[in-house]
Enzyme design. Structure first.
Site, PDB file in Angstrom:
ATOM      1  N   CYS A  29       0.831  -1.211   0.000  1.00  0.00           N
ATOM      2  CA  CYS A  29       0.000   0.000   0.000  1.00  0.00           C
ATOM      3  C   CYS A  29       0.866   1.262   0.000  1.00  0.00           C
ATOM      4  O   CYS A  29       1.559   1.549   0.976  1.00  0.00           O
ATOM      5  CB  CYS A  29      -0.906  -0.043   1.230  1.00  0.00           C
ATOM      6  SG  CYS A  29      -1.726   1.497   1.626  1.00  0.00           S
ATOM      7  N   CYS A  32       0.098   3.700   2.721  1.00  0.00           N
ATOM      8  CA  CYS A  32       0.595   3.204   4.014  1.00  0.00           C
ATOM      9  C   CYS A  32       2.076   3.559   4.165  1.00  0.00           C
ATOM     10  O   CYS A  32       2.523   3.980   5.231  1.00  0.00           O
ATOM     11  CB  CYS A  32       0.404   1.700   4.128  1.00  0.00           C
ATOM     12  SG  CYS A  32      -1.318   1.176   3.999  1.00  0.00           S
TER      13      CYS A  32
END
Length: 114
Positions: A29, A32
């Site tokens: 991600c 993230c």
């Protein structure tokens, strides 16, 4: 930040009477990874008020399904096994937005634990 790698670990973490905020993420991600550089400072700033735990949605898939996590990174605050508030969407989150959420989580927690 403690890494949660199983459903039993997650269940134990959110049962705490202390305010616990689960950060749902994944290695792949990009958003993230964007928050990774500043999260240790955020964790230090809030260390006296809450515990942050990291939940890898790939390792603990059933937890993210059960918790209805549809976008990552997502933040969900718990105490005594109950969800208090959540910051869940698919958008990139800034440090300021994360800290605003954590401030709100602390306020909600304080109204319950006076």
């Amino acid at each position: 930040m403690e890494q949660i790698t199983s459903k039993p670990e997650f269940d134990v973490a959110i049962q705490s009477p202390r305010l616990t905020v689960a950060v749902f993420k994944a290695d792949w991600c990009g958003d993230c990874k964007y928050i990774d550089p500043f999260m240790p400072e955020v964790e230090d700033k809030y260390a006296h008020e809450l515990t942050l735990v990291e939940v890898d949605v790939d390792q603990v898939g059933t937890v993210s399904e059960e918790q209805n996590i549809l976008g990552i990174p997502s933040f969900v605050a718990y105490t005594d096994g109950r969800e208090l508030v959540r910051y869940v969407n698919k958008l990139r989150k800034s440090r300021e937005e994360i800290e605003q959420f954590l401030d709100r989580a602390v306020e909600v927690y304080k109204t319950i634990h006076k």
